[in-house]
Structure formats: structure tokens, C-alpha cells
Enzyme design. Structure first.
Site, PDB file in Angstrom:
ATOM      1  N   ARG A   1      20.424  81.954 142.571  1.00  0.00           N
ATOM      2  CA  ARG A   1      19.243  81.204 142.157  1.00  0.00           C
ATOM      3  C   ARG A   1      18.100  82.182 141.913  1.00  0.00           C
ATOM      4  O   ARG A   1      17.886  83.124 142.689  1.00  0.00           O
ATOM      5  CB  ARG A   1      18.830  80.173 143.218  1.00  0.00           C
ATOM      6  CG  ARG A   1      19.701  78.917 143.245  1.00  0.00           C
ATOM      7  CD  ARG A   1      19.487  78.077 141.991  1.00  0.00           C
ATOM      8  NE  ARG A   1      20.214  76.826 142.016  1.00  0.00           N
ATOM      9  CZ  ARG A   1      21.431  76.630 141.526  1.00  0.00           C
ATOM     10  NH1 ARG A   1      22.096  77.654 141.007  1.00  0.00           N
ATOM     11  NH2 ARG A   1      21.997  75.431 141.565  1.00  0.00           N
TER      12      ARG A   1
ATOM     13  N   GLU B   1      13.339  78.653 134.414  1.00  0.00           N
ATOM     14  CA  GLU B   1      14.422  78.514 133.429  1.00  0.00           C
ATOM     15  C   GLU B   1      14.149  77.326 132.514  1.00  0.00           C
ATOM     16  O   GLU B   1      13.728  76.270 132.987  1.00  0.00           O
ATOM     17  CB  GLU B   1      15.763  78.334 134.147  1.00  0.00           C
ATOM     18  CG  GLU B   1      16.153  79.540 134.997  1.00  0.00           C
ATOM     19  CD  GLU B   1      17.516  79.397 135.671  1.00  0.00           C
ATOM     20  OE1 GLU B   1      18.173  78.354 135.471  1.00  0.00           O
ATOM     21  OE2 GLU B   1      17.929  80.318 136.387  1.00  0.00           O
TER      22      GLU B   1
ATOM     23  N   HIS C   1      21.904  81.679 132.647  1.00  0.00           N
ATOM     24  CA  HIS C   1      22.431  80.826 133.714  1.00  0.00           C
ATOM     25  C   HIS C   1      23.705  80.108 133.256  1.00  0.00           C
ATOM     26  O   HIS C   1      23.895  78.920 133.488  1.00  0.00           O
ATOM     27  CB  HIS C   1      21.391  79.800 134.179  1.00  0.00           C
ATOM     28  CG  HIS C   1      21.672  79.265 135.550  1.00  0.00           C
ATOM     29  ND1 HIS C   1      20.709  78.693 136.341  1.00  0.00           N
ATOM     30  CD2 HIS C   1      22.822  79.217 136.286  1.00  0.00           C
ATOM     31  CE1 HIS C   1      21.226  78.301 137.491  1.00  0.00           C
ATOM     32  NE2 HIS C   1      22.511  78.607 137.477  1.00  0.00           N
TER      33      HIS C   1
END
Length: 349
Positions: free
Chosen positions: A247, A276, A295
Site C-alpha cells: 500500500r 492513486e 497498482h
């Protein structure tokens, strides 16, 4: 065991955008076997935060990036389970879920190998300057333009913040790659589990000092946010690399940007970020010694398939009055509200 009563599952709206084409097959498969399970796409929710009224239209939720907090969980009577497509649940208030008699289940089996592979891929990409080499050829230059040589991983020290499901798989895969030492820190890991993996448990400062490749493999919580801090980065070797596939907020991104620009460390491989999508003006974009991924480095065909199957299996278990795998908030099992929902026939509408 079949499902004899109606069990309606809401699929969070972001699936239609971020995972379109990757989850539908599992739903079709499970519905073909259990037609009483009904899936429907939930309406769009601002900031991925459905209202309590929207949530309580369903017996179960298949969640991707859904935010659940005490506000939108208060007063729910119908919702029994949230099945997270993945393992990260930092957007979900698990205590509020438990108080509402709602179970959270995740998909640890599906993500274990893909995320471990992603971390190892970044280790190799960093050590061999893969992106730099690609850019050199792309620009019409050749190897005389290399800013320096890569490094073999043989004999190096592989470290991990965390020794859970994914880190364990990463170390198992790495045991035959020639690392001279494997080390980790994790207050919840047992010494026996570490020994079985061939991993030495060390303190957090020692982990930063001694790792040649330091991988972030812990969950995000109030206690771990910013665990990769400026002070910790200052402890790292100038030849070391930081790898984060967990994360973004686990890392102080401003401090890491400074570390990369000033060569405190050799480089970094990042699949996750504090914000993000990564903003176009994010300073870390301009660092020459970083590899960036959106991601999705672990988003393989197998992960999409297995995440979907495991998350649907979690929902099916509750619909059949069974407990699923991957339960996060185990305290909810004995909660009277949850037990009432689990009883046979409680999903009849």
C-alpha cells in the site's frame, strides 16, 4: 449444499470500470450452479462510498474499492457479508462491520503468488536496470550509454517488512535464487514460521540497515502508516533498493523522493502510491532511479480468475449457512446479529 432461498449480491460499481471482463465468468459459473444467488451491479457511489440504504438492499457485497465506515454501516439489518476482491481492506472499518453483525472475507489464496511474483519481478528489474536499458535502446543509443552496471542478487540480503501470507510466498520462491540471507520484521509472526522459511527475524532498524532489497509486505493501519519514514530510509545502504507492492501510504513518498534524488539508496520499484492514480505532477515521477507501475503489476489472468472464484466462494458459503475462508473480523462469528443472518432461511425475501 444448495441455496434454497434468495440471496442477492451487490457488485460494487467500480468493477464495471476497473475490472470489466475479469470477474463476470466466476459470477456466471456460480449462478449456473446456484440460481438462487442473484448478482447485480450496484449504482455509482461518490468516492466509492455507498449509502446505508444502498448497502442494505443486499445480503452480500462483492467489493473492489468500496469504502465502508461507521456512517454508512449504521442501522443495517440485511447485509451479512462483504467479500473483498483482494486482501487489502484499509478502506473498510472492520470494527464498525463487526458491530453491525457483518462479516468481512478476503482472498488470501488468490493473491499470494501473483503479488510475490510482482515483488520479485521488481527486484530483478531494479537490480538489472531494466527500464534504463529499455530507454537507452528506445532512444537509439547502445550499451556505452549505460550509467552503470547492474548487480546480481546472489549473496545479497532480501528483507521484508511483514512475514505474512505474501511475504512467506516471496521467501519460499526466493530460497532457490541464491540470496545470502533472508530477514524480516513482524510483531505477529512466530519464530517457528520464520525458521521454516529460512528467515531471520530482526528489528525494524536492522532490517533497513542490512537489506539489499527491502520489500514492503505488511497491511496498512494506523500503526504502519509511514513505516518507511525519512529516518528509516537514512539507515539504508546506498546500494539498496526499496520495493513496495503493498500500500502506498506505508511509505513517506516525499521522503522516498528525496532519498532517490539524493542517492541515499540505489533505487525503488513501486506498484502503489500515497495517492492513486499517481498525480501527473507527483515529484517521484521525475526520479531517474525508480520503476513505477499502476497498482496492477500483480493483475495477472490467474489472479483475476482466482480472486473472482474465491470471493464468490466466500459469498456462497454465507448463503449456505457456512463460514467462508479468509475471514478478517472473526469476532463477528458469535455476534447475535450475524448468527441470525446465518440461520437457514434468513435470506428469504
Amino acid at each position: 449444499m444448495s441455496v434454497t432461498k434468495s440471496f442477492t449480491i451487490g457488485v460494487s460499481h467500480d468493477f464495471a470500470v476497473d475490472a470489466k471482463g475479469h470477474y463476470e465468468a466466476a459470477i456466471e459459473e456460480i449462478c449456473a450452479q446456484h440460481p438462487s444467488l442473484q448478482f447485480e451491479l450496484m449504482p455509482f457511489a461518490e468516492e466509492d462510498t455507498p449509502t446505508a440504504a444502498q448497502l442494505d438492499q443486499y445480503d452480500g457485497i462483492l467489493a473492489l474499492a468500496t469504502r465502508l465506515n461507521r456512517t454508512n454501516l449504521t442501522g443495517l439489518r440485511r447485509l451479512a457479508v462483504v467479500s473483498r476482491w483482494g486482501v487489502g481492506y484499509d478502506r473498510i472499518d472492520t470494527e464498525a462491520l463487526t458491530d453491525a453483525g457483518i462479516m468481512l472475507a478476503i482472498t488470501p489464496n488468490a493473491v499470494r503468488r501473483p503479488v510475490a511474483e510482482a515483488a520479485i519481478a521488481l527486484i530483478f528489474a531494479c537490480s538489472l536496470k531494466l527500464v534504463t536499458q529499455h530507454k537507452i535502446v528506445e532512444s537509439g543509443r547502445w550499451r556505452s550509454s549505460l550509467p552503470g552496471l547492474g548487480r546480481n542478487i546472489a549473496g545479497r540480503t532480501l528483507g521484508s517488512i511483514g512475514l505474512g501470507n505474501i511475504a512467506g510466498e516471496m521467501f519460499r520462491m526466493s530460497s532457490s535464487l541464491g540470496f545470502g540471507r533472508m530477514i524480516a520484521t513482524d510483531p505477529f509472526a512466530s519464530a517457528a514460521a520464520a525458521r521454516k522459511l529460512g528467515v531471520e527475524m530482526v528489528s525494524l532498524p536492522d532490517l533497513f540497515r542490512e537489506s539489499d532489497f527491502l520489500c514492503v509486505n505488511c497491511s496498512l493501519s494506523a500503526g504502519t502508516k509511514g513505516i518507511v519514514s525519512r529516518d528509516m530510509l537514512k539507515l539504508m545502504k546506498r546500494t539498496a533498493f526499496l520495493i513496495n507492492t503493498a500500500r502506498g501510504p506505508l511509505v513517506d513518498e516525499a521522503a522516498l523522493t528525496e532519498a532517490l534524488r539524493e542517492d541515499w539508496i540505489a533505487g525503488a520499484g513501486l506498484d502503489v502510491f500515497e495517492t492513486e492514480p499517481l498525480p501527473l505532477d507527483a515529484p517521484i515521477r521525475n526520479c531517474r532511479n525508480v520503476i513505477l507501475a499502476p497498482h496492477s503489476l500483480a493483475w495477472t489472468e490467474e489472479l483475476a480468475r482466482d480472486n473472482s472464484r474465491e470471493s464468490c466462494a466466500n459469498l456462497l458459503a454465507i448463503a449456505q449457512g457456512r463460514l467462508p475462508g479468509g475471514i478478517v473480523n472473526r469476532d463477528v462469528i458469535d455476534h447475535p446479529l450475524f448468527q441470525a443472518k446465518l440461520e437457514k432461511g434468513s435470506f428469504s425475501r
